[in-house]
Design a protein around this motif. Structure first.
Motif, PDB file in Angstrom:
ATOM      1  N   ALA B  39       0.974  -1.332   0.028  1.00 49.17           N
ATOM      2  CA  ALA B  39      -0.309   0.019   0.028  1.00 49.17           C
ATOM      3  C   ALA B  39       0.886   1.173  -0.048  1.00 49.17           C
ATOM      4  CB  ALA B  39      -0.898  -0.044   1.240  1.00 49.17           C
ATOM      5  N   ILE B  40       0.797   2.078  -1.126  1.00 48.63           N
ATOM      6  CA  ILE B  40       1.676   2.952  -1.190  1.00 48.63           C
ATOM      7  C   ILE B  40       0.729   4.482  -1.504  1.00 48.63           C
ATOM      8  CG2 ILE B  40       3.830   1.986  -1.897  1.00 48.63           C
ATOM      9  CD1 ILE B  40       3.328   3.311  -4.566  1.00 48.63           C
ATOM     10  N   GLU B  41       1.449   5.603  -1.082  1.00 53.70           N
ATOM     11  CA  GLU B  41       1.060   6.905  -1.635  1.00 53.70           C
ATOM     12  C   GLU B  41      -0.328   7.369  -0.961  1.00 53.70           C
ATOM     13  OE1 GLU B  41       1.360   7.128  -5.859  1.00 53.70           O
ATOM     14  OE2 GLU B  41       3.490   6.650  -5.795  1.00 53.70           O
ATOM     15  N   GLN B  42      -0.683   6.622   0.126  1.00 52.32           N
ATOM     16  CA  GLN B  42      -1.656   7.101   0.976  1.00 52.32           C
ATOM     17  C   GLN B  42      -1.382   8.256   1.735  1.00 52.32           C
ATOM     18  OE1 GLN B  42      -0.294   4.097   0.990  1.00 52.32           O
ATOM     19  NE2 GLN B  42       0.517   3.959   3.087  1.00 52.32           N
ATOM     20  N   MET B  43      -2.253   8.829   2.429  1.00 48.22           N
ATOM     21  CA  MET B  43      -1.905  10.101   3.315  1.00 48.22           C
ATOM     22  C   MET B  43      -2.571   9.958   4.856  1.00 48.22           C
ATOM     23  SD  MET B  43      -2.702  14.240   2.433  1.00 48.22           S
ATOM     24  CE  MET B  43      -4.448  14.102   2.616  1.00 48.22           C
ATOM     25  N   TYR B  44      -2.127  10.212   5.795  1.00 48.94           N
ATOM     26  CA  TYR B  44      -2.285  10.255   7.273  1.00 48.94           C
ATOM     27  C   TYR B  44      -3.015  11.511   7.576  1.00 48.94           C
ATOM     28  CZ  TYR B  44      -2.269  10.672  12.189  1.00 48.94           C
ATOM     29  OH  TYR B  44      -2.502  11.026  13.539  1.00 48.94           O
ATOM     30  N   VAL B  45      -4.207  11.463   8.150  1.00 49.42           N
ATOM     31  CA  VAL B  45      -5.039  12.727   8.544  1.00 49.42           C
ATOM     32  C   VAL B  45      -5.628  12.652  10.067  1.00 49.42           C
ATOM     33  CG1 VAL B  45      -6.898  14.048   7.893  1.00 49.42           C
ATOM     34  CG2 VAL B  45      -5.965  12.663   6.009  1.00 49.42           C
ATOM     35  N   GLN B  46      -5.114  13.460  10.691  1.00 55.21           N
ATOM     36  CA  GLN B  46      -5.686  13.406  11.964  1.00 55.21           C
ATOM     37  C   GLN B  46      -6.847  14.722  12.086  1.00 55.21           C
ATOM     38  OE1 GLN B  46      -3.108  14.342  15.215  1.00 55.21           O
ATOM     39  NE2 GLN B  46      -4.021  12.957  16.630  1.00 55.21           N
ATOM     40  N   TYR B  47      -7.861  14.526  12.720  1.00 53.37           N
ATOM     41  CA  TYR B  47      -8.918  15.281  12.831  1.00 53.37           C
ATOM     42  C   TYR B  47      -9.348  15.821  14.247  1.00 53.37           C
ATOM     43  CZ  TYR B  47     -12.141  11.509  12.897  1.00 53.37           C
ATOM     44  OH  TYR B  47     -12.544  10.169  13.432  1.00 53.37           O
ATOM     45  N   PHE B  48      -9.851  16.904  14.357  1.00 56.24           N
ATOM     46  CA  PHE B  48     -10.425  17.538  15.671  1.00 56.24           C
ATOM     47  C   PHE B  48     -11.740  18.208  15.196  1.00 56.24           C
ATOM     48  CE2 PHE B  48      -5.918  17.410  15.825  1.00 56.24           C
ATOM     49  CZ  PHE B  48      -5.554  16.558  16.848  1.00 56.24           C
ATOM     50  N   LEU B  49     -12.794  17.802  15.762  1.00 55.90           N
ATOM     51  CA  LEU B  49     -14.039  18.489  15.623  1.00 55.90           C
ATOM     52  C   LEU B  49     -14.631  19.043  16.718  1.00 55.90           C
ATOM     53  CD1 LEU B  49     -15.568  15.338  13.451  1.00 55.90           C
ATOM     54  CD2 LEU B  49     -14.225  17.385  12.625  1.00 55.90           C
ATOM     55  N   PRO B  50     -14.802  20.382  16.764  1.00 56.85           N
ATOM     56  CA  PRO B  50     -15.099  20.916  18.042  1.00 56.85           C
ATOM     57  C   PRO B  50     -16.756  20.754  18.343  1.00 56.85           C
ATOM     58  CG  PRO B  50     -14.621  22.681  16.444  1.00 56.85           C
ATOM     59  CD  PRO B  50     -14.219  21.497  15.806  1.00 56.85           C
ATOM     60  N   GLN B  51     -17.012  20.654  19.656  1.00 54.65           N
ATOM     61  CA  GLN B  51     -18.404  20.612  20.203  1.00 54.65           C
ATOM     62  C   GLN B  51     -19.408  21.480  19.515  1.00 54.65           C
ATOM     63  OE1 GLN B  51     -17.988  19.782  24.236  1.00 54.65           O
ATOM     64  NE2 GLN B  51     -19.961  18.348  24.314  1.00 54.65           N
ATOM     65  N   HIS B  52     -18.871  22.938  19.432  1.00 54.00           N
ATOM     66  CA  HIS B  52     -19.722  23.899  18.799  1.00 54.00           C
ATOM     67  C   HIS B  52     -18.848  24.356  17.260  1.00 54.00           C
ATOM     68  CE1 HIS B  52     -21.795  23.658  22.418  1.00 54.00           C
ATOM     69  NE2 HIS B  52     -20.900  23.640  23.026  1.00 54.00           N
ATOM     70  N   PRO B  53     -19.051  23.922  16.211  1.00 53.05           N
ATOM     71  CA  PRO B  53     -18.287  24.099  15.093  1.00 53.05           C
ATOM     72  C   PRO B  53     -18.901  25.346  14.659  1.00 53.05           C
ATOM     73  CG  PRO B  53     -19.998  22.399  14.647  1.00 53.05           C
ATOM     74  CD  PRO B  53     -20.042  22.648  16.080  1.00 53.05           C
ATOM     75  N   ASN B  54     -18.035  26.007  13.847  1.00 56.88           N
ATOM     76  CA  ASN B  54     -18.480  27.599  13.383  1.00 56.88           C
ATOM     77  C   ASN B  54     -19.144  27.484  12.149  1.00 56.88           C
ATOM     78  OD1 ASN B  54     -16.610  27.018  11.446  1.00 56.88           O
ATOM     79  ND2 ASN B  54     -15.159  28.501  11.925  1.00 56.88           N
ATOM     80  N   GLY B  55     -19.500  26.034  11.539  1.00 60.51           N
ATOM     81  CA  GLY B  55     -20.256  26.014  10.322  1.00 60.51           C
ATOM     82  C   GLY B  55     -19.724  26.330   9.169  1.00 60.51           C
ATOM     83  N   LYS B  56     -18.152  26.624   9.197  1.00 55.12           N
ATOM     84  CA  LYS B  56     -17.709  27.218   7.878  1.00 55.12           C
ATOM     85  C   LYS B  56     -17.069  25.843   7.231  1.00 55.12           C
ATOM     86  CE  LYS B  56     -18.404  31.427   8.206  1.00 55.12           C
ATOM     87  NZ  LYS B  56     -19.186  32.249   7.176  1.00 55.12           N
ATOM     88  N   GLY B  57     -17.079  24.581   7.769  1.00 58.01           N
ATOM     89  CA  GLY B  57     -16.633  23.284   6.677  1.00 58.01           C
ATOM     90  C   GLY B  57     -15.287  23.189   7.502  1.00 58.01           C
TER      91      GLY B  57
END
Lengths: 306, 306
Positions: B39-57
Motif C-alpha cells: 500500500a503506497i501513496e496514502q495520506m495520514y489525516v488527524q482530525y479534531f471536531l469541536p463541540q460547537h463548530p463554526n459552520g464554515k466547513g
C-alpha cells in the motif's frame, strides 16, 4: 493538547558533492549542499492532558514494528481506539512515533544508518499479524482471503489497516530506547503501553532506568531480552488468540511464560485462557478492543500506588 | 478527534530475492519475502471536531517541504500553534502528513520511486527559512549564529524546530495532490491552509477540482504553477519579512505578484506592508503567529459564504 520532539543527537557530514534540484514543481532550482549538521534520532510525541486527570501519571503509547503512533488512534473500522479510551479514563496520554518512523523522521544516509529500511508486504501483514490462517492466506480479492474463522479483526477494513504500515529500520533499537528515556526524563515516571517490537525494548528500558517506569503493559511482545537478570517493573503481558498454529508465536510464548515464571512482577493476561478467542496481533484494533482496554485499565489502577 | 489514512494505491513487486532478518532484538529471525502487494501513496489525516463548530466547513492543514503535520501543532517554543488556535475558533480541523512523509509512510523501492529522498542540513534550514542573515549564518554554537536582527522566530528554540524536519522526495507531487483530492472527496468542500512546497500543489488542486475548495490560504508558496490559466478559488497568499535580501524569494515574490495581478480572486497579505517585520518562512511558529492567524481567520470568515 500539543506535541514536541525529544532526544536525538546532532551529526556532521562532510566531503559529499553538491547537487542541484527543483524542490517543488514550479519552483526555482536549488543548490543542495548535503554537508553540514543534521538532527537525527529524535522522537515525536503528541500529548493529550484531560481537564480532570486521574492522578496516575502519564500513560505513554509505544507502537510496534512497521507502525507509528497512529496504531493507537482511530481503529481501521473507524471506531475509537485506545488513545480516546484512555483519555476518557482520565489519563495524561502521550502517543509516540518511535525513532526513525512517522513524524520522528529518519536519517537517509548509509554513513549514519548502514542498512536500508524494510517494509512488509500486505500479504505478510495478513499472515504475521495473525489475521490470516497460514502463510498464503492473503489475496487481493477479499473474497479469496482465508482469515481465522473466529478472528476479532475487522476484516472489511484490512486494506485500511495496511495504509498505516511504514518502512522501518532494524538496527535502531538503542536509539529508540534512548529517546524514550529522554521522554521519561522530561515528563516524569510513567506507565508505558507497548506493542510487539517495542515490548523487549521497553523491558530493556525498564531494566535500565526502573525509577522512570511505574508500570509496563506489553501487547504481544516480539521477544524477551536475553540479558535481563533483575527485573522489577510491574508488567502485564497481553496475549491474543490463534497462537497455537503459529510456530514463531509458540516459541515466543514459551519465552514469555519463562520470563513471567522468573519474575513475580510479571503477569500474563492470556485472553484465550479467559475464554476470549480470535484476537489478532493488533488486538487494540479488534472489535473487542474496549473489553481488553478495561482489563488493562483495572490492572493499572490496581498496580499503581494511590 | 480521530485519524485515518486516505487515497493511495496498491503496487505488486515480484522477482526479488528473499532474505532473513531479526526484526527485533531478542526476537526470532524472520524470512522476508519482499515480493507481494504494498500500500503506497496514502495520506495520514488527524482530525479534531469541536463541540460547537463554526459552520464554515473543514479547515485542512498541508505542511511544506521536509516537514509534517507537526509544523502546525505546538510551536518550537512550546506555545500553542495554529491547530489549537483554529480549533478554538470552531473550525473542524484536519492535519495531514503529505504523501511520503510522517505517518503517511513512503515506498523504499527504487522500482517505485526512482530517486532517493533528500533532507536539509540544519545549516540550510537556518538560512532558507530566513531565520539567518545570509547563507553562512548557522553555527552549532548559538552565540555565533547571525539571525536577522528583527526576526520573530524564537531563536532559543531553533534546535527544537530542526527536530521536526524529515526526509522528502522531490517527484511525488502528483501523488500528494491525488491524496488531498481523495481527502476532499471524503470530507466535502474544505478550506486549505498550506505552506511553501504545498502552495503550488494546492493551487493545482484548486484548479483541477475547484468545487472541492472553498478557499485557500498559502503561506509563502514556493512557486506558482505555470500551467494555471483559469483560477477561481478565493486565495490569500501570506508573505513574511526579510524577503528583500533573498534572491530566490525576490524572484518568487515577482511571480506571486503577477499571479495575484492576473486573478482577482487572489489577494496577497504582505506583512511588511502592514508594518509587521521580521517574520520567517515558518511564520506560523513565529512569536506573532496568533496575530497572523487572526488576519487569516478574518479573511476566511469574510470570504466564505454564510
Amino acid at each position: 493538547m500539543g506535541s514536541f520532539h525529544v532526544g536525538g543527537r546532532r551529526v556532521l557530514l562532510s566531503g559529499k558533492p553538491c547537487y542541484s534540484r527543483t524542490m517543488s514543481e514550479g519552483g526555482e532550482p536549488v543548490n543542495i549542499n548535503p554537508n553540514g549538521t543534521y538532527a537525527i534520532e529524535q522522537m515525536y510525541v503528541q500529548y493529550f492532558l484531560p481537564q480532570h486527570p486521574n492522578g496516575k501519571g502519564p500513560l505513554v503509547f509505544w507502537h510496534g514494528g512497521g507502525m507509528t503512533g497512529a496504531a493507537w488512534e482511530t481503529k481501521p473500522d473507524g471506531a475509537d481506539g485506545w488513545v480516546n479510551y484512555f483519555i476518557r479514563q482520565g489519563w495524561d496520554v502521550y502517543v509516540c512515533d518511535a525513532v526513525e518512523r512517522g513524524r520522528s523522521g529518519f536519517a537517509p544516509f548509509p554513513d549514519i544508518w548502514p542498512e536500508g529500511p524494510i517494509i512488509q508486504t500486505v500479504d505478510d501483514v495478513y499472515a504475521r499479524f495473525r489475521i490470516g490462517r497460514g502463510e498464503h492466506s492473503y489475496y487481493p480479492d477479499p473474497a479469496l482471503r482465508t482469515a481465522h474463522p473466529d478472528t476479532r479483526f475487522p476484516l472489511a477494513h484490512f486494506d485500511d489497516f495496511c495504509m498505516q504500515m511504514v518502512p522501518r529500520w532494524t538496527h535502531t533499537n538503542q536509539a529508540m530506547i534512548d529517546a524514550f528515556q529522554a521522554l521519561l526524563e522530561r515528563i516524569g515516571p510513567a506507565s508505558i503501553v507497548c506493542h510487539s517490537q517495542s515490548g523487549p525494548l521497553a523491558m530493556q528500558l525498564a531494566n535500565a532506568v526502573p525509577k522512570h517506569l511505574r508500570a509496563l503493559v506489553a501487547i504481544e511482545p516480539a521477544g524477551i531480552p536475553a540479558e535481563i537478570e533483575t527485573y522489577a517493573t510491574p508488567t502485564l503481558i497481553v496475549m491474543g488468540g490463534n497462537l497455537a498454529g503459529d510456530e514463531r508465536w509458540q516459541r515466543l510464548g514459551e519465552k514469555i511464560s519463562a520470563f513471567a515464571g522468573r519474575h513475580e512482577c510479571v503477569q500474563v493476561l492470556d485472553l484465550e485462557a479467559l475464554g476470549i478467542s480470535g484476537n489478532s496481533h493488533v488486538l487494540m484494533m479488534d472489535d473487542n478492543s474496549d473489553d481488553i482496554a478495561l482489563h488493562i485499565q483495572k490492572w493499572l489502577l490496581h498496580t499503581l500506588p494511590q
